[in-house]
Design an enzyme around this catalytic site. Structure first.
Site, PDB file in Angstrom:
ATOM      1  N   GLU A  56       2.499  -0.804   4.621  1.00  0.00           N
ATOM      2  CA  GLU A  56       2.193   0.563   4.202  1.00  0.00           C
ATOM      3  C   GLU A  56       3.490   1.314   3.934  1.00  0.00           C
ATOM      4  OE1 GLU A  56      -0.544   2.336   3.638  1.00  0.00           O
ATOM      5  OE2 GLU A  56      -2.196   1.186   4.517  1.00  0.00           O
ATOM      6  N   HIS A 115       0.839  -1.205   0.000  1.00  0.00           N
ATOM      7  CA  HIS A 115       0.000   0.000   0.000  1.00  0.00           C
ATOM      8  C   HIS A 115       0.875   1.257   0.000  1.00  0.00           C
ATOM      9  CE1 HIS A 115      -3.515  -2.284   1.792  1.00  0.00           C
ATOM     10  NE2 HIS A 115      -2.532  -2.990   2.330  1.00  0.00           N
ATOM     11  N   TYR A 116       0.278   2.358  -0.416  1.00  0.00           N
ATOM     12  CA  TYR A 116       0.827   3.645   0.026  1.00  0.00           C
ATOM     13  C   TYR A 116      -0.162   4.264   0.995  1.00  0.00           C
ATOM     14  CZ  TYR A 116      -1.800   5.999  -3.865  1.00  0.00           C
ATOM     15  OH  TYR A 116      -2.743   6.456  -4.751  1.00  0.00           O
ATOM     16  N   THR A 117       0.368   5.130   1.869  1.00  0.00           N
ATOM     17  CA  THR A 117      -0.495   5.692   2.916  1.00  0.00           C
ATOM     18  C   THR A 117      -1.443   6.746   2.366  1.00  0.00           C
ATOM     19  OG1 THR A 117       1.248   7.283   3.416  1.00  0.00           O
ATOM     20  CG2 THR A 117       1.168   5.272   4.774  1.00  0.00           C
ATOM     21  N   ASP A 141      -3.581   2.019  -4.951  1.00  0.00           N
ATOM     22  CA  ASP A 141      -2.227   2.006  -4.391  1.00  0.00           C
ATOM     23  C   ASP A 141      -1.563   0.636  -4.534  1.00  0.00           C
ATOM     24  OD1 ASP A 141      -4.270   1.273  -2.401  1.00  0.00           O
ATOM     25  OD2 ASP A 141      -2.657   1.193  -0.928  1.00  0.00           O
ATOM     26  N   HIS A 156      -2.461  -3.371  -3.457  1.00  0.00           N
ATOM     27  CA  HIS A 156      -3.829  -3.206  -2.966  1.00  0.00           C
ATOM     28  C   HIS A 156      -4.781  -3.073  -4.164  1.00  0.00           C
ATOM     29  CE1 HIS A 156      -6.550  -1.151   0.294  1.00  0.00           C
ATOM     30  NE2 HIS A 156      -6.920  -2.377   0.013  1.00  0.00           N
TER      31      HIS A 156
HETATM   32 ZN   LIG Z   1      -4.073   0.438   0.446  1.00  0.00          ZN
END
Ligand SMILES: [Zn+2]
Length: 229
Positions: free
Chosen positions: A90, A25-27, A138, A128
């Site tokens: 993340e 993921h990215y935040t 993401d 994700h």
């Molecule tokens: Zn995500």
């Protein structure tokens, strides 16, 4: 004696599930500190096992044995409760920035350890956006999947001379074999390109077909080559 987890947002993995996927993921937040606060806020009801800052600092928020709340609705390769069957990482990133070198280096070290610890195959390291096509984007078009693949930490297609006919049904079938959940063609095509053909637009073409076919044939879950359940 072990320390209390940094985030209270987790539960037991359901039905005896163990980690078989890793979801990146990215935040999508302005700062790593803001993201950390949210991932540890009981009211937010979200979390991940790991948070990696831009400078490469790695923090464990939830023990890997437990079920963190990072994936939400979606699926991959027949897994429908992805939180129960995955580890979530993340990456601090507002969503439109490059991923700095120290952050990528830290991710590679962490991923290598996770894959070894749990016996997870590189094809089970997913975005994700892969497991929630259309709903999530993401880690996005700036994430360097080829770099991970070169180190055996993810997979990329290498279609060679494959030239299947260009049909929507063919693409959807191969996408499902590779692991994608059911979704309309335009939604799946966008999710697929976000990861494997970044910044490409336009209608389904021969390159998309060659790439997805190679992924399905070499890494598809249907053959049971990597899924243990
Ligand atoms: Zn995500």
């Amino acid at each position: 004696m072990t320390e209390a987890p940094a985030s209270p947002n987790f539960g037991a993995r359901r039905g005896g599930a163990r980690p078989e996927l890793v979801v990146l993921h990215y935040t999508g937040m302005a700062s790593c500190a803001a993201a950390r606060a949210r991932l540890c806020d009981p009211a937010a009801e979200v979390s991940a096992h790991w948070l990696i800052a831009e400078d490469g600092t790695v923090e464990a928020l939830v023990p890997e044995e437990m079920r963190a709340w990072h994936a939400g609705a979606g699926g991959w390769a027949g897994f429908t409760d992805v939180n129960s069957s995955s580890i979530g990482i993340e990456l601090a990133n507002p969503g439109d920035a490059p991923f700095p070198e120290p952050q990528m280096t830290a991710l590679e070290a962490l991923l290598g350890a996770i894959l070894a610890r749990w016996g997870i195959a590189p094809q089970a390291v997913i975005a994700h956006s892969d497991m929630a096509p259309g709903r999530k984007a993401d880690p996005g078009p700036r994430f360097d999947w080829a770099r991970l693949a070169r180190q055996g930490l993810a997979v990329m297609p290498a279609p060679g001379g494959i030239a299947p006919p260009v049909t929507a049904a063919g693409f959807l079938g191969m996408a499902e074999t590779f692991g994608y959940p059911e979704a309309p063609l335009e939604v799946l095509l966008a999710a697929f390109r976000l990861r494997f053909r970044q910044r490409h637009a336009g209608p389904l073409d021969a390159t998309d077909m060659a790439l997805i076919t190679d992924l399905a044939l070499r890494f598809g879950a249907d053959g049971g080559s990597w899924r243990s359940s």
